[in-house]
Design an enzyme around this catalytic site. Structure first.
Site, short mmCIF file in Angstrom:
data_model
loop_
_atom_site.label_atom_id
_atom_site.label_comp_id
_atom_site.label_asym_id
_atom_site.label_seq_id
_atom_site.Cartn_x
_atom_site.Cartn_y
_atom_site.Cartn_z
CG ASP A 1 7.10 0.94 8.00
OD1 ASP A 1 7.01 1.13 6.77
OD2 ASP A 1 7.10 1.88 8.82
C1 BGC Z 1 6.66 4.21 6.31
C2 BGC Z 1 5.22 3.74 6.41
C3 BGC Z 1 4.63 3.57 5.04
C4 BGC Z 1 5.51 2.62 4.25
C5 BGC Z 1 5.00 2.38 2.85
C6 BGC Z 1 7.49 3.36 5.36
O1 BGC Z 1 8.76 3.88 5.13
O2 BGC Z 1 7.24 4.19 7.59
O3 BGC Z 1 4.46 4.65 7.16
O4 BGC Z 1 3.33 3.08 5.15
O5 BGC Z 1 6.82 3.17 4.14
O6 BGC Z 1 5.13 3.51 2.06
#
Ligand code: BGC
Length: 719
Positions: A274
């Site tokens: 993430d």
């Molecule tokens: C979120 C994810 C997301 C990623 C990319 C993160 O802050 O938890 O769900 O896919 O950002 O945008």
């Protein structure tokens, strides 16, 4: 589907043998979209040096909350050209983006889409999302989000399937199928990502990025099944979660990422972190700095490092020091290259920007929006609205457009989104709608509207700004001014209908009592208002059912239907007064609940046998269970027939009941249909704390009905 007929191993090994250490590490680095020309120029240079292999088409870590931004396809192609023509060995860049519920056409937020119980429509919506997103250059979506959740205060509850693992499994399968469309190498398919593995929805108090306590028994039976389904459905990638489980951050956990996900669930695709989750390991206090976080992250199983430069800055040193093995690095690079081969990027690296006709997409958005809206109350059949009466339209969401799209609305356009007022005028005619021009909630204008109308429709709810990532709430009741409006409307003595535009279930006790009808319209995307107006008018008969319990009060959270059974499980009514001195802890609206304009009658449950031997179940024999459902009302309509199972005595405490399957059927007025389900090995057993699956002899109850409180049951025995 993962294109199994194509084996890219020889090609992958060939490229791998030519890459320098630095270039290998570069493949594991995901870069953020450049925000300006200087950033773009810097990125081009990094690319020439082979310093990144993938890019996220977003420029902040909370893109879901930002103003809608388009993908810059020309930029993507320009960057790709550098990768292919000037980068190491012509390895293309892979572009990822959060396509959560549509790109330009916005479908209902996933929590709402789940409430449609219509797998085919959910699959279609994912299919159309893939067509639109791939047409601007996206290769890979960070979806489906499969975090089960018991806490509607959690802002990210909008992104997932709600509280039920079987609904989660259905969503996983349908969305993956829709995005991939049978072959991810096709230009108009998307690679998929099941996230966030695992337990993120259990964040304590609904607070985002927070800690969780999940015992293995609960993890295996509740949080893992949707991910297991995703793996079986051929999901391409998995994103580990930010949360820790009892002090063990999942993103740095060899146990969860390698032992559980890879070995136990059999996942063979790629693991992408993430946003800055590797760096975050230091914030979580299990490492002292980015270098240690890199060591822990990659050794746990992480393969692509999203947007924190941990891998690119530290891996070379760690390899030289022997703290990360060459084999670990090579395996991660293999995963990245395999993903690029699967998507056919070596053959077809550029986006050709095909024109997309969105007519069918909008139709699907309307259908899904229509099927996900839940009629929670309809006293005296106040809905559908009479056509000859003057309707007073009031409340802060009468003219609202942006909120209806919900969080993560990608490239959805507010200006193209009709408001409830626009659609009501279209449907009922200007002479029947009395409203106000601003968002005044309770003032003289409201009084005038109330006075001149025969019946009142209040457009209520919550802004998209209090839903989504980092957008949790401590209070999920209506705002004080909306409560006052509801009470003022009720005091007029006229019939009052509440239409709720929300991203989560609100605690409605003390409010819904003032309303004659409650239509829960969610943030249902581009066609929210159109679907809601059709339902109010009676052109569409509501058929959504709750996929998450509506608590009476915030203090009752967590409140969910499939908790383990004991005498004091108040969900089903008995001993409800034992839970609190100051309130009755039953759900306000239970799981699986939703009314229609018509009525359905269920015959008693029948099973083809009442006993089955354990050995036969193990060999794959199933019991057939059925009910006949009759539409006994005045409208044609759809009903979600739900099958629940209760394991009466188990080695472990078992849930009071668990949804095992469902079937949404259409019945004309007066029509009857027999609905059959089969239950066997997959339904009758459960997981123990060590992850093994157990089947036990004994009594079971099969319940088939209209929601989780059904009493329509037959008994069976496993002998
Ligand atoms: C979120 C994810 C997301 C990623 C990319 C993160 O802050 O938890 O769900 O896919 O950002 O945008």
């Amino acid at each position: 589907m993962t294109n199994p007929e194509k084996n890219f191993d020889a090609k992958i090994e060939d490229i791998l043998s030519k890459l320098t250490l630095k270039e290998k590490i570069g493949q594991l680095n995901m870069q953020v979209s450049p925000r300006n020309d200087q950033a773009l120029a810097d990125i081009m240079d990094q690319l020439r040096r082979g310093e990144f292999g993938s890019m996220i088409l977003a420029n902040s870590d909370t893109a879901g909350n930002d103003a809608p931004e388009s993908v810059n396809t020309a930029m993507c192609n320009k960057v790709q050209k550098i990768a292919v023509e000037e980068g190491p060995h012509g390895i293309p860049i892979i572009y990822g983006r959060d396509i959560i519920h549509g790109y330009r056409t916005i479908f209902p937020i996933p929590l709402a889409a789940s409430a449609s119980f219509n797998d085919e429509l959910v699959e279609k919506a994912a299919r159309y999302s893939a067509i639109e997103a791939s047409a601007v250059g996206v290769h890979w979506t960070f979806s489906p989000m499969l975090d089960m959740c018991h806490d509607p205060r959690y802002g990210r509850i909008i992104e997932g399937p709600g509280e039920d693992p079987v609904v989660g499994r259905h969503m996983a399968k349908s969305m993956i199928k829709g995005y991939q469309n049978g072959d991810v190498s096709k230009e108009d398919s998307l690679l998929t990502c099941a996230k966030h593995f695992v337990g993120y929805g259990a964040s304590e108090g609904g607070r985002d990025y927070y800690r969780t306590e999940i015992a293995p028994y609960t993890l295996y039976n509740y949080y893992i099944p949707a991910f297991r389904e995703a793996v079986n459905a051929g999901v391409d990638t998995v994103m580990p979660s930010f949360n820790d489980i009892s002090g063990e951050p999942v993103s740095g956990s060899k146990h969860y990422l390698t032992d559980v996900l890879r070995k136990d669930l059999g996942f063979e695709g790629l693991l992408v972190s993430d946003w800055a989750a590797v760096h975050y390991l230091a914030d979580q206090g299990i490492t002292a700095n980015d270098k240690e976080s890199t060591e822990v992250g990659i050794n746990a199983g992480m393969e692509i490092d999203m947007c924190d430069n941990c891998f690119i800055n530290n891996l070379e040193e760690l390899i030289n020091e022997g703290k990360v093995s060459m084999e670990t690095l090579d395996n991660a690079v293999r995963s990245v290259l395999r993903l690029k081969f699967k998507k056919n990027l070596f053959e077809n690296p550029y986006c050709k920007m095909p024109q997309v006709d969105r007519t069918e997409h909008l139709k699907c958005a309307k259908e899904l929006a229509s099927e996900c809206m839940v009629l929670l109350k309809n006293e005296g059949n106040v809905l559908p609205l009479p056509k000859d009466k003057r309707i007073g339209l009031l409340g802060p969401f009468v003219h609202e457009k942006r909120a209806l799209l919900g969080s993560w609305c990608s490239n959805g356009k507010e200006a193209e989104t009709p408001s409830l007022c626009e659609k009501m005028l279209e449907k009922f005619g200007a002479d029947k709608i009395i409203t106000e021009n601003n968002h005044t909630e309770i003032d003289d204008v409201a009084s005038a509207v109330i006075f001149h109308s025969d019946i009142l429709v209040l457009a209520l709810g919550e802004s998209h700004r209090v839903t989504g990532e980092r957008r949790s709430l401590s209070d999920i009741t209506l705002t004080p001014s909306q409560k006052a409006l509801v009470k003022k409307a009720k005091a007029s003595g006229k019939k009052v209908v509440g239409v709720f535009f929300c991203g989560r279930p609100l605690a409605l006790e003390g409010i819904a009592e003032y309303l004659d009808a409650v239509l829960y319209a969610w943030h249902a995307g581009s066609e929210t208002a159109s679907a809601a107006a059709d339902i109010l008018y009676g052109d569409i008969v509501p058929s959504g059912k709750t996929v998450i319990t509506f608590p009476r009060q915030v203090g009752h959270i967590p409140m969910y239907y499939n908790a383990t059974k004991n005498r004091f499980n108040c969900y089903y009514g008995s001993y409800a007064d034992f839970s609190y001195e100051d309130s009755t802890a039953t759900p306000y609206y239970p799981f699986g609940y939703g009314l229609s304009y018509t009525t359905f009658e269920y015959s008693p449950v029948k099973t083809d046998v009442s006993e089955i031997s354990l050995e036969d179940v193990q060999k794959g024999k199933k019991i057939t269970c059925s009910v006949t459902v009759t539409n006994t009302g005045d409208y044609d309509g759809k009903e979600t027939v739900q099958l629940y199972l209760r394991d009466v005595v188990g080695k472990m405490m078992r849930p009071y009941r668990e949804l095992k399957d469902y079937n949404k059927i259409f019945l004309k007025k007066g029509e009857s249909k027999t609905v059959e389900f089969t239950i066997g090995y997959d339904e009758l057993g459960y997981y123990l704390a060590d992850g093994s699956y157990i089947l036990e002899k004994g009594d079971f109850e099969v319940l088939i009905g209209e929601n989780s409180l059904t009493k329509n049951l037959a008994k069976i025995k496993v002998i």
